[in-house]
Design an enzyme around this catalytic site. Structure first.
Site, mmCIF file in Angstrom:
data_model
loop_
_atom_site.group_PDB
_atom_site.id
_atom_site.type_symbol
_atom_site.label_atom_id
_atom_site.label_comp_id
_atom_site.label_asym_id
_atom_site.label_seq_id
_atom_site.Cartn_x
_atom_site.Cartn_y
_atom_site.Cartn_z
ATOM 1 C CB CYS A 113 -1.046 -0.125 1.211
ATOM 2 S SG CYS A 113 -1.814 -1.723 1.171
ATOM 3 C CG HIS A 253 -3.207 3.212 2.786
ATOM 4 N ND1 HIS A 253 -3.656 2.662 1.520
ATOM 5 C CD2 HIS A 253 -3.034 1.911 3.344
ATOM 6 C CE1 HIS A 253 -4.072 1.514 1.392
ATOM 7 N NE2 HIS A 253 -3.622 0.913 2.476
ATOM 8 C CG ASN A 283 -6.703 -1.273 1.590
ATOM 9 O OD1 ASN A 283 -6.132 -0.970 0.797
ATOM 10 N ND2 ASN A 283 -6.244 -2.034 2.564
HETATM 11 N N1 ACO Z 1 -18.152 -9.768 9.268
HETATM 12 C C1 ACO Z 1 -18.435 -10.289 10.387
HETATM 13 N N2 ACO Z 1 -17.668 -10.730 11.364
HETATM 14 C C2 ACO Z 1 -16.318 -10.703 11.193
HETATM 15 C C3 ACO Z 1 -15.809 -10.434 9.863
HETATM 16 C C4 ACO Z 1 -16.826 -9.850 8.766
HETATM 17 N N3 ACO Z 1 -16.390 -9.360 7.413
HETATM 18 N N4 ACO Z 1 -14.466 -10.260 9.744
HETATM 19 C C5 ACO Z 1 -14.233 -10.861 10.890
HETATM 20 N N5 ACO Z 1 -15.398 -10.981 11.814
HETATM 21 C C6 ACO Z 1 -15.396 -11.141 13.133
HETATM 22 C C7 ACO Z 1 -14.114 -12.336 13.500
HETATM 23 O O1 ACO Z 1 -14.281 -13.595 13.213
HETATM 24 C C8 ACO Z 1 -14.301 -11.978 15.015
HETATM 25 O O2 ACO Z 1 -15.493 -12.711 15.462
HETATM 26 P P1 ACO Z 1 -15.250 -13.433 17.071
HETATM 27 O O3 ACO Z 1 -15.028 -12.289 18.160
HETATM 28 O O4 ACO Z 1 -16.191 -14.346 17.476
HETATM 29 O O5 ACO Z 1 -13.933 -14.151 16.973
HETATM 30 C C9 ACO Z 1 -14.816 -10.412 15.270
HETATM 31 O O6 ACO Z 1 -15.330 -10.208 13.978
HETATM 32 C C10 ACO Z 1 -13.910 -9.739 15.650
HETATM 33 O O7 ACO Z 1 -12.673 -9.728 14.808
HETATM 34 P P2 ACO Z 1 -11.346 -8.836 14.742
HETATM 35 O O8 ACO Z 1 -10.470 -9.256 13.726
HETATM 36 O O9 ACO Z 1 -11.066 -8.643 16.187
HETATM 37 O O10 ACO Z 1 -12.101 -7.254 14.255
HETATM 38 P P3 ACO Z 1 -11.147 -5.922 14.287
HETATM 39 O O11 ACO Z 1 -11.917 -5.043 15.100
HETATM 40 O O12 ACO Z 1 -9.875 -6.183 14.762
HETATM 41 O O13 ACO Z 1 -11.285 -5.684 12.965
HETATM 42 C C11 ACO Z 1 -10.057 -5.821 10.745
HETATM 43 C C12 ACO Z 1 -10.795 -6.526 11.919
HETATM 44 C C13 ACO Z 1 -11.295 -4.944 10.041
HETATM 45 C C14 ACO Z 1 -9.480 -6.658 9.562
HETATM 46 C C15 ACO Z 1 -9.170 -4.689 11.248
HETATM 47 O O14 ACO Z 1 -8.100 -5.587 11.963
HETATM 48 C C16 ACO Z 1 -8.028 -4.104 10.248
HETATM 49 O O15 ACO Z 1 -8.799 -3.195 9.589
HETATM 50 N N6 ACO Z 1 -7.005 -4.370 10.224
HETATM 51 C C17 ACO Z 1 -6.102 -3.736 9.259
HETATM 52 C C18 ACO Z 1 -6.020 -4.624 8.141
HETATM 53 C C19 ACO Z 1 -6.130 -3.955 6.965
HETATM 54 O O16 ACO Z 1 -6.302 -2.819 6.596
HETATM 55 N N7 ACO Z 1 -5.312 -4.581 5.888
HETATM 56 C C20 ACO Z 1 -5.118 -4.078 4.731
HETATM 57 C C21 ACO Z 1 -3.856 -4.156 4.080
HETATM 58 S S1 ACO Z 1 -2.724 -3.382 4.811
HETATM 59 C C22 ACO Z 1 -2.961 -1.716 4.862
HETATM 60 O O17 ACO Z 1 -3.647 -1.384 3.884
HETATM 61 C C23 ACO Z 1 -2.893 -1.172 5.883
#
Ligand code: ACO
Length: 326
Positions: A113, A253, A283
């Site tokens: 990214c 970003h 993204n």
């Molecule tokens: N829909 C519903 N529930 C979901 C989904 C979904 N799409 N995805 C995950 N969950 C659930 C999980 O299974 C978990 O359930 P559980 O508590 O029963 O185990 C719950 O939601 C919470 O999951 P977390 O991973 O703790 O959720 P979090 O609040 O951390 O959000 C996310 C997840 C959005 C991926 C976050 O961690 C994030 O944005 N991280 C950065 C990732 C990113 O942007 N990567 C892109 C590439 S790098 C970059 O561009 C910077």
């Protein structure tokens, strides 16, 4: 200061829209979860016969038209991407062929990214050193082809698109006032595409294991992204001696609204100065910054003389921040 100017910008966005409601029919998710946790409402998806170089070539053509130039006026093409057309040659060479050019240097930057900002940093160096006069820098991705559409924790996040800028030597005080970039390869396996390269060549097993798709530890990425994006932006602002009040627009970003908000707060920039396209496109990795810069220009939020702070974080991990005077 590196005296240069972005003389044109352009984008290429597939017309097919995939909404959160569409995703509800594909995986166990909800519009509410995606909107609250990420800020994304819809994203664009490329057709099956479209590759990253198609979007990048289109975006470069549009940026050149915006600059009043033909693509043959470029003497280098830099593509930031993690979804290359092929492992070799570079996507930039496919782009060059699709533009009908022969001659300009063409190469990829693999910095996830942060790819567009890494490319901009290289373009500045080429121009300031006199090696090049006009460089096309493009960030483009077809993330939809490397996403596991059965994995709800990743497939809801990404979208396809490309954004380009034509960079040339500038006059006066426009240019990159300061920048800050870096990487931490110790964390490479936190966000990566495990198979298809020389570490794990393609086999029936890798295909069965879905190892050619995005593997990500989301919360680790989240923590590091917040820290690195805000630090890169703040360091570049300090070096440029730019105070929050001097900043016209903050273009981070666009990965997740919560990451963007914390990065903005830590850089002490007010909400109204942050430019957001995440809700429309998701993204798009290396494409989010140039697409946002182009749309901000089109809307009149960036004008000649505007001070723009931009920052990114991606696989690698890599990060970059720049203060630009337009
Ligand atoms: N829909 C519903 N529930 C979901 C989904 C979904 N799409 N995805 C995950 N969950 C659930 C999980 O299974 C978990 O359930 P559980 O508590 O029963 O185990 C719950 O939601 C919470 O999951 P977390 O991973 O703790 O959720 P979090 O609040 O951390 O959000 C996310 C997840 C959005 C991926 C976050 O961690 C994030 O944005 N991280 C950065 C990732 C990113 O942007 N990567 C892109 C590439 S790098 C970059 O561009 C910077």
């Amino acid at each position: 200061m590196k005296s240069l100017k972005i003389i044109g910008t352009g984008v290429s966005l597939p017309s097919r829209v995939l909404t959160n409601a569409d995703l509800e029919k594909m995986v166990d998710t909800s519009d509410e979860w995606i909107t609250e946790r990420t800020g994304i409402r819809e994203r664009r998806i490329a057709d099956d016969d479209v590759s990253t170089s198609d979007l990048c070539a289109d975006a470069i053509k549009n940026a050149c038209a915006d600059a009043g130039l033909e693509p043959r006026a470029l003497d280098a093409i830099i593509v930031g991407t993690s979804t290359a057309d092929t492992l070799f040659p570079s996507t930039a060479c496919w782009v060059q062929g699709k533009l009908g050019l022969r001659g300009p240097a063409a190469f990829d930057v693999s910095a996830g990214c942060s790819g567009f900002l890494y490319g901009l940093e290289l373009a500045s160096a080429l121009i300031v050193s006199g090696t090049a006069t006009r460089v096309g820098v493009v960030g483009g991705e077809v993330m939809s082809k490397v996403v596991n559409w059965k994995d709800r924790s990743t497939c809801v996040l990404f979208g396809d698109g490309a954004g380009a800028a034509v960079v040339a030597a500038g006059k006066g005080d426009s240019g990159v006032l300061a920048s800050n970039w870096g990487a931490d390869g110790n964390l490479a396996s936190i966000l990566y595409q495990p198979a298809g390269g020389t570490q794990k060549p393609a086999t029936h097993q890798t295909v069965e294991d879905n190892a050619h798709t995005v593997h990500m530890e989301g919360s680790t990425v989240f923590r590091h992204a917040v820290m690195a994006m805000s630090q890169a932006a703040t360091s570049a602002m300090e070096e440029a001696e730019i105070k929050p009040d001097d900043v016209d627009l903050f273009v981070p970003h666009q990965a997740n609204m919560r990451i963007m908000e914390v990065a903005r707060e830590r850089a002490r920039l007010p909400r109204e100065k942050m430019y957001v396209v995440l809700h429309k496109y998701g993204n798009m990795s290396a494409a989010t910054v140039p697409v946002a810069l182009h749309e901000a220009r089109t809307e009149g939020r960036i004008k000649d003389g505007s001070v723009v702070v931009t920052t990114a974080f991606g696989t690698g991990f890599t990060w970059a921040g720049s203060v630009l005077r337009w």
